[in-house]
Enzyme design. Structure first.
Site: not given
Ligand code: DX5
Ligand code: ZN
Length: 215
Positions: A5, A32, A34, A63, A139-140, A172-173, A193
């Site tokens: 990401s 990503d 947002m 996304h 979101g993050f 995510g994570g 990410g």
């Molecule tokens: C969260 C995003 C993810 C995020 C992934 O809102 O959709 O794509 O950036 O990042 P990591 O891998 O750091 O959780």
């Molecule tokens: Zn994403």
């Protein structure tokens, strides 16, 4: 497939980060998007995507964490995006939205938040090219992984038992500690990410993540 990401990239050095991803073994590049309404954060939009489009050598996976995604589907197609996902939670006419994405020749994905059960996908699964299981509240970047293994197993069963041609993406994570188990449970695409961009050697980290995928 591994989809780093860009949200965790160094935006002051974006061209260099894209070059790094081009030279890596990654399969997709995850964008990503947002809007500060659906999620409590704003990321980047078309000027940034356009600035990298001619430089990227990997397919783009956008996304959309935005309300009213239908307004922008055409713009994402024109920006060269190949995989486009929208959130189940914001689409009143999800079937129409998915058809709309496909009408531009893009692969259509539906993303679900951690609190949204996979059962709501029953009547749209056959129309989707991929489902994005969120393993953090969107979101993050760099949030803690929320265990989603049962969700993935259930979804895999729904897809396989119906003979659908639909991939499972998890977002995510994701890191070297959870990829293997999720892969065995049926995940096809891993967004990463923080795990990639904070690694001492991002290229080696991408290869390591890939080596842990069995599917
Ligand atoms: C969260 C995003 C993810 C995020 C992934 O809102 O959709 O794509 O950036 O990042 P990591 O891998 O750091 O959780
Ligand atoms: Zn994403």
């Amino acid at each position: 497939m591994i989809a780093p990401s860009l949200l965790s990239a160094d935006f002051s050095n974006l061209a260099k980060e894209v070059e790094m991803l081009n030279s890596s073994s990654c399969d997709l590049i995850h964008l990503d998007i947002m809007d500060g309404v659906f999620v409590p954060n704003i990321s980047f939009g078309f000027p940034v995507i356009k600035s990298i489009k001619d430089k990227v050598k990997k397919p783009l996976d956008a996304h959309l964490m935005i309300v009213e995604p239908d307004k922008f589907i055409k713009n994402f197609a024109e920006a060269g995006v190949e995989y486009l996902s929208v959130h189940y939670e914001v689409c009143n006419h999800l079937n129409r939205t998915v058809q709309n994405i496909r009408s531009y020749g893009m692969k259509a994905g539906v993303a679900i938040n951690p609190a949204t059960p996979v059962s709501v996908l029953e009547d749209i699964l056959g129309e989707c090219d991929f489902i994005v299981v969120m393993s953090v509240n969107p979101g993050f970047a760099a949030q803690k992984y929320i265990d989603s293994i049962d969700k993935v197993r259930k979804l895999r069963k729904m897809i396989d038992s119906n003979g659908y041609n639909c991939l499972i993406e998890i977002d995510g994570g994701i890191n070297r500690d959870n990829v293997e188990e999720l892969s065995k449970a049926g995940v096809d695409i891993f967004v990463a990410g923080n795990a990639v961009f904070s690694a001492a050697d991002p290229l080696a980290e991408i290869s390591l993540l890939q080596s842990k995928c069995s599917r």
